[in-house]
Motif scaffolding. Structure first.
Motif, PDB file in Angstrom:
ATOM      1  N   ASN A 518       0.615  -1.222  -0.025  1.00 10.74           N
ATOM      2  CA  ASN A 518       0.096  -0.052  -0.048  1.00 10.74           C
ATOM      3  C   ASN A 518       0.971   1.401   0.200  1.00 10.74           C
ATOM      4  O   ASN A 518       0.435   2.265  -0.521  1.00 10.74           O
ATOM      5  N   LYS A 521       2.037   1.626  -3.434  1.00  9.99           N
ATOM      6  CA  LYS A 521       0.789   2.113  -4.308  1.00  9.99           C
ATOM      7  C   LYS A 521       0.243   3.277  -4.193  1.00  9.99           C
ATOM      8  O   LYS A 521      -0.020   4.096  -5.133  1.00  9.99           O
ATOM      9  N   TYR A 522       0.258   3.750  -2.890  1.00  5.65           N
ATOM     10  CA  TYR A 522      -0.466   5.137  -2.748  1.00  5.65           C
ATOM     11  C   TYR A 522       0.701   6.305  -2.579  1.00  5.65           C
ATOM     12  O   TYR A 522       0.186   7.284  -2.073  1.00  5.65           O
ATOM     13  N   ASP A 546       4.699   6.352   4.668  1.00  3.60           N
ATOM     14  CA  ASP A 546       5.233   6.746   3.344  1.00  3.60           C
ATOM     15  C   ASP A 546       5.002   8.290   3.284  1.00  3.60           C
ATOM     16  O   ASP A 546       4.618   8.929   4.114  1.00  3.60           O
ATOM     17  N   VAL A 559     -10.586   2.673   6.907  1.00  2.00           N
ATOM     18  CA  VAL A 559     -10.050   1.808   5.941  1.00  2.00           C
ATOM     19  C   VAL A 559      -9.744   0.389   6.263  1.00  2.00           C
ATOM     20  O   VAL A 559      -9.218  -0.201   5.394  1.00  2.00           O
ATOM     21  N   TYR A 564     -13.780  -1.503   2.258  1.00  2.00           N
ATOM     22  CA  TYR A 564     -13.727  -0.202   2.154  1.00  2.00           C
ATOM     23  C   TYR A 564     -12.641   0.473   1.569  1.00  2.00           C
ATOM     24  O   TYR A 564     -11.516   0.065   1.418  1.00  2.00           O
ATOM     25  N   GLN A 565     -13.035   1.295   0.554  1.00  2.00           N
ATOM     26  CA  GLN A 565     -11.752   2.029  -0.031  1.00  2.00           C
ATOM     27  C   GLN A 565     -12.106   3.600   0.012  1.00  2.00           C
ATOM     28  O   GLN A 565     -13.402   4.054  -0.091  1.00  2.00           O
ATOM     29  N   VAL A 566     -11.106   4.442   0.236  1.00  2.00           N
ATOM     30  CA  VAL A 566     -11.247   5.814   0.013  1.00  2.00           C
ATOM     31  C   VAL A 566     -11.753   6.222  -1.213  1.00  2.00           C
ATOM     32  O   VAL A 566     -11.316   5.821  -2.214  1.00  2.00           O
ATOM     33  N   ARG A 570      -8.697   7.587  -6.249  1.00  2.00           N
ATOM     34  CA  ARG A 570      -7.704   6.655  -5.973  1.00  2.00           C
ATOM     35  C   ARG A 570      -8.150   5.163  -6.491  1.00  2.00           C
ATOM     36  O   ARG A 570      -7.436   4.258  -6.287  1.00  2.00           O
ATOM     37  N   GLY A 575      -7.461  -2.616  -6.791  1.00  5.75           N
ATOM     38  CA  GLY A 575      -7.594  -3.120  -5.332  1.00  5.75           C
ATOM     39  C   GLY A 575      -9.027  -3.509  -4.994  1.00  5.75           C
ATOM     40  O   GLY A 575      -9.679  -2.740  -5.759  1.00  5.75           O
ATOM     41  N   VAL A 576      -9.223  -4.419  -3.972  1.00  6.52           N
ATOM     42  CA  VAL A 576     -10.671  -4.395  -3.701  1.00  6.52           C
ATOM     43  C   VAL A 576     -11.010  -4.115  -2.259  1.00  6.52           C
ATOM     44  O   VAL A 576     -12.286  -4.554  -1.922  1.00  6.52           O
ATOM     45  N   GLY A 577     -10.144  -3.575  -1.703  1.00 10.90           N
ATOM     46  CA  GLY A 577     -10.382  -3.014  -0.318  1.00 10.90           C
ATOM     47  C   GLY A 577     -10.415  -4.061   0.689  1.00 10.90           C
ATOM     48  O   GLY A 577     -11.063  -3.958   1.904  1.00 10.90           O
ATOM     49  N   GLY A 579      -7.179  -5.526   1.651  1.00 10.54           N
ATOM     50  CA  GLY A 579      -5.946  -5.502   2.312  1.00 10.54           C
ATOM     51  C   GLY A 579      -5.600  -5.088   3.912  1.00 10.54           C
ATOM     52  O   GLY A 579      -5.252  -6.046   4.549  1.00 10.54           O
ATOM     53  N   LEU A 580      -6.184  -4.097   3.930  1.00  8.22           N
ATOM     54  CA  LEU A 580      -6.179  -3.376   5.295  1.00  8.22           C
ATOM     55  C   LEU A 580      -7.203  -4.144   6.359  1.00  8.22           C
ATOM     56  O   LEU A 580      -6.796  -4.448   7.410  1.00  8.22           O
ATOM     57  N   SER A 604       1.121   8.734   4.770  1.00  4.53           N
ATOM     58  CA  SER A 604       0.471   8.213   6.023  1.00  4.53           C
ATOM     59  C   SER A 604       1.483   7.238   6.777  1.00  4.53           C
ATOM     60  O   SER A 604       2.658   6.915   6.325  1.00  4.53           O
TER      61      SER A 604
HETATM   62  P1  ADP Z   1      -7.106  -1.579  -1.420  1.00  7.16           P
HETATM   63  O1  ADP Z   1      -5.885  -0.979  -1.383  1.00  7.16           O
HETATM   64  O2  ADP Z   1      -7.372  -2.635  -2.242  1.00  7.16           O
HETATM   65  O3  ADP Z   1      -8.164  -0.456  -1.983  1.00  7.16           O
HETATM   66  P2  ADP Z   1      -6.838  -1.749   1.301  1.00  7.16           P
HETATM   67  O4  ADP Z   1      -7.826  -2.261   2.512  1.00  7.16           O
HETATM   68  O5  ADP Z   1      -5.434  -2.107   1.324  1.00  7.16           O
HETATM   69  O6  ADP Z   1      -7.734  -2.035  -0.004  1.00  7.16           O
HETATM   70  O7  ADP Z   1      -6.931  -0.065   1.785  1.00  7.16           O
HETATM   71  C1  ADP Z   1      -8.047   0.597   1.795  1.00  7.16           C
HETATM   72  C2  ADP Z   1      -7.736   1.742   1.547  1.00  7.16           C
HETATM   73  O8  ADP Z   1      -7.239   2.679   2.325  1.00  7.16           O
HETATM   74  C3  ADP Z   1      -7.636   2.058  -0.017  1.00  7.16           C
HETATM   75  O9  ADP Z   1      -8.743   2.128  -0.891  1.00  7.16           O
HETATM   76  C4  ADP Z   1      -6.941   3.337  -0.050  1.00  7.16           C
HETATM   77  O10 ADP Z   1      -7.775   4.410  -0.252  1.00  7.16           O
HETATM   78  C5  ADP Z   1      -6.439   3.502   1.530  1.00  7.16           C
HETATM   79  N1  ADP Z   1      -4.740   3.349   1.809  1.00  7.16           N
HETATM   80  C6  ADP Z   1      -4.285   2.165   2.204  1.00  7.16           C
HETATM   81  N2  ADP Z   1      -3.103   2.307   2.437  1.00  7.16           N
HETATM   82  C7  ADP Z   1      -2.678   3.578   2.204  1.00  7.16           C
HETATM   83  C8  ADP Z   1      -1.463   4.569   2.267  1.00  7.16           C
HETATM   84  N3  ADP Z   1      -0.451   3.875   2.635  1.00  7.16           N
HETATM   85  N4  ADP Z   1      -1.595   5.756   1.952  1.00  7.16           N
HETATM   86  C9  ADP Z   1      -2.909   6.277   1.702  1.00  7.16           C
HETATM   87  N5  ADP Z   1      -3.932   5.596   1.713  1.00  7.16           N
HETATM   88  C10 ADP Z   1      -3.954   4.317   1.869  1.00  7.16           C
END
Ligand code: ADP
Length: 615
Positions: A518, A521-522, A546, A559, A564-566, A570, A575-577, A579-580, A604
């Motif tokens: 992440n 990616k972000y 990061d 998150v 859940y995705q922001v 983005r 991604g499918v929301g 990971g976290l 973040s």
């Molecule tokens: P995905 O990456 O598949 O969307 P995640 O559960 O990993 O799902 O993350 C959820 C949301 O959190 C992401 O859609 C993203 O918007 C936000 N996010 C996760 N990691 C970061 C990061 N390091 N910096 C900024 N936003 C992040």
């Protein structure tokens, strides 16, 4: 045949006083009954004016009566006359006109006088009875409109004492085998609360005889309460009336008299019974009111304690009750809500409606009519999160199918090219195609793996807890990412002598892999990704930070939710929301915590705390 007595003898024998007078008011005849009644003899009064009118009023009444008699009328009156000894007597006099001969002119009058002391007493008694009854009616009416039992019973005791001219009164409630004194009048207040066994009181007589009231000597009922004995010793007589509720004796009204042998007639006992009945009505009212009050309080406590917002609306649809959860859900204080219409539509009874508040909250609302009352209860709860998850699920399906379709299309494309153009392709071209297929298959496998992990992480899967070298795991993870991106630099900063961690090393690997992925990616413009680890209390804190786009305020908790995705642009990161969500579940399964923070200077920071082995 015996000869008839002469009129003279008859008049002399009469018990009534009989006398006559002429038109000038002089006495002309005076019988021996008049002698006895007034004390003057015929010799003393005949020829004189009637001597016995005691006051001006009696004189005036007599003058008026004689004037009417002279006009030919019979006049009957109750008045007063004085005796020779000066005492005054209530008398009933009938004056009649006398004529010299039949139909001749009236030349005098005859008076027949009877002692009216008894009639007077009866008259007075009647008057006081009428007064008693009307006062009783007002007491009973007052009792029925008053709901506070203590006050009512005291008032009833006071009325009993006053109406029966008693020296004291009390009301006692029957509680099991005891009478408990509940109210007193004219007796020591310390008596209130005293108990005496029913068997020792006059109530026992009423209970066994089935009568409603009785008069008795107080001495016939000695009782075991020294307090009661002490305060009622001086009272010789008592009367008591029973209160029955649903035919069961429930209390008794006592009146006490200091003087022995005071006559208590039916009328007095009747008054006592009426008051005891009134006490019954008051007790029944008070009990019903108390039951209702308890029920209301109970309902209110339930309403206040529920996590759902609850509003009670009156017939006009105005809010009458607004519970703490309603305040919390709508931000509207009780003061601002009560007396006004509901701040959102309630919907039809029994139909669930959803409503989007201005505060961005979603409410699910259900209204129900209260049977028997013109009231409506509106129950509402916060479904914002459920709504968000529902929305992310839709998105998840869209994203997942997209994420899966892209590599599959690519794989299909290269595979069919290889199949149909095998001979035309050079070795390099074939190798390149196979390489791309392998690449895409790997990412497909990774995606499927994540979906599997995500669904498993939700269930409470048993996990391994071993002591392991966290620093080793951190080094391997960071080293693996150094080759992934050319525009990012990776820094590992570990506190010297970091203790070992307790948990599942392979879960920690997945957690770190996801956080690092992440972070890359972000932060599409690259930058430094820092991993630090240090000891804090009984735990080890790992931070992955990061310099990317960061997480907006208010989203730091969300998150970690599933799917859940922001929002916004983005989504282009794929991604499918999950990971976290996987990160949180794996960390929590190890007794750790994870949270997202904003990083000073941009980007973040994800903080994971794991239990340390030293703890
Ligand atoms: P995905 O990456 O598949 O969307 P995640 O559960 O990993 O799902 O993350 C959820 C949301 O959190 C992401 O859609 C993203 O918007 C936000 N996010 C996760 N990691 C970061 C990061 N390091 N910096 C900024 N936003 C992040």
């Amino acid at each position: 045949m015996p000869s008839a007595p002469t009129p003279e003898r008859l008049l002399a024998a009469m018990a009534d006083a009989v006398f006559a007078g002429d038109n000038d008011g002089r006495i002309t005849y005076w019988n021996s009954g008049a002698d006895r009644m007034f004390g003057w003899t015929a010799e003393q009064v005949v020829g004189n004016e009637f001597p016995a009118a005691p006051d001006d009023r009696a004189v005036r009444e007599r003058t008026e009566a004689l004037a009417r008699v002279r006009a030919g009328e019979d006049v009957s009156m109750i008045t007063k006359r004085r005796r020779k000894d000066g005492s005054v007597l209530d008398v009933w006099i009938v004056f009649s006109p006398m004529r010299a001969w039949r139909d001749g002119p009236i030349d005098g009058w005859l008076a027949v006088v009877r002692d009216a002391t008894r009639e007077r007493a009866i008259q007075r008694e009647l008057r006081s009875r009428v007064e008693l009854v009307s006062r009783l009616a007002s007491v009973v009416a007052g009792v029925n409109s008053d709901l506070e039992l203590g006050t009512v019973l005291r008032r009833i005791s006071e009325s009993g004492r006053e109406l029966l001219s008693a020296d004291g009164a009390s009301y006692a409630v029957i509680d099991g085998d005891d009478l408990v004194i509940t109210a007193v009048s004219g007796l020591a207040a310390t008596l209130v609360g005293e108990r005496i066994p029913v068997e020792e009181s006059a109530v026992a007589v009423l209970r066994s005889s089935g009568r409603a009231s009785v008069a008795a000597s107080n001495r016939d009922h000695p009782n075991s309460s020294s307090v009661v004995t002490e305060h009622t010793r001086h009272l010789a007589q008592l009367a008591v009336a029973l209160t029955r509720l649903d035919a069961e004796p429930s209390g008794a009204l006592f009146v006490f008299f200091a003087a022995e042998r005071r006559a208590l007639g039916r009328a007095e006992l009747g008054v006592l019974e009426l008051l005891a009945d009134a006490a019954g009505t008051a007790i029944a009212n008070a009990r019903a009111y108390e039951r209702l009050r308890r029920l209301r309080e109970h309902e209110r406590a339930i309403i206040d304690a529920t996590a759902d917002g609850m509003a009670v609306l009156d017939a006009e649809g105005l809010v009458r009750h607004w519970n703490p959860a309603a305040v919390e859900l709508t931000g509207l204080s009780e003061n601002d809500a009560i007396g006004r219409p509901l701040p959102f539509p309630a919907g039809e009874p029994a139909v669930v409606v959803e409503h989007h508040l201005e505060s961005d909250r979603w409410l699910e609302i259900l209204a129900s009519r209260i049977a028997g009352a013109d009231e409506t209860v509106v129950d509402f709860r916060d479904i914002t999160r459920a709504k968000a998850i529902e929305a992310s699920k839709d998105l998840f399906l869209a994203v997942t199918s997209h994420e899966l379709r892209t590599p599959i299309t690519v794989v299909q494309g290269y595979a069919s090219t290889l199949q149909t153009h095998w001979d035309e392709l050079s070795d390099d071209e074939r190798r390149d195609s196979v390489g791309r297929i392998a690449d895409r298959t790997r990412s497909l496998a990774a995606l499927v793996e994540q979906l599997l992990l995500g669904s498993r992480a939700g269930s409470a899967a048993p996990h391994v807890a071993v002591v392991f070298d966290l620093v080793g795991v951190l080094r391997t993870a960071v080293a693996g990412f150094k080759t992934v991106s050319a525009i990012h630099t990776f820094v590992l900063d570990v506190q010297p002598d970091l203790p070992d961690a307790v948990g599942d090393p392979s879960s920690v690997e997945i957690v770190l892999g996801q956080l690092l992925e992440n972070a890359v990616k972000y932060s599409p413009d690259g930058g430094e990704v820092t991993v630090t680890a240090s000891e804090r209390g009984a735990g080890i804190v790992i931070e992955v930070a990061d310099r990317g786009m960061g997480i907006p305020d208010g989203e730091h908790q969300g998150v970690f939710d599933r799917f859940y995705q922001v929002g916004g642009e983005r989504r282009r990161f794929g991604g499918v929301g999950l990971g976290l969500y996987i990160v949180r579940k794996l960390v929590e399964a190890q007794g750790g915590t994870v949270r997202a923070k904003s990083r000073a200077g941009g980007g973040s920071c994800f903080e994971v705390v794991l239990p340390a082995a030293s703890a």
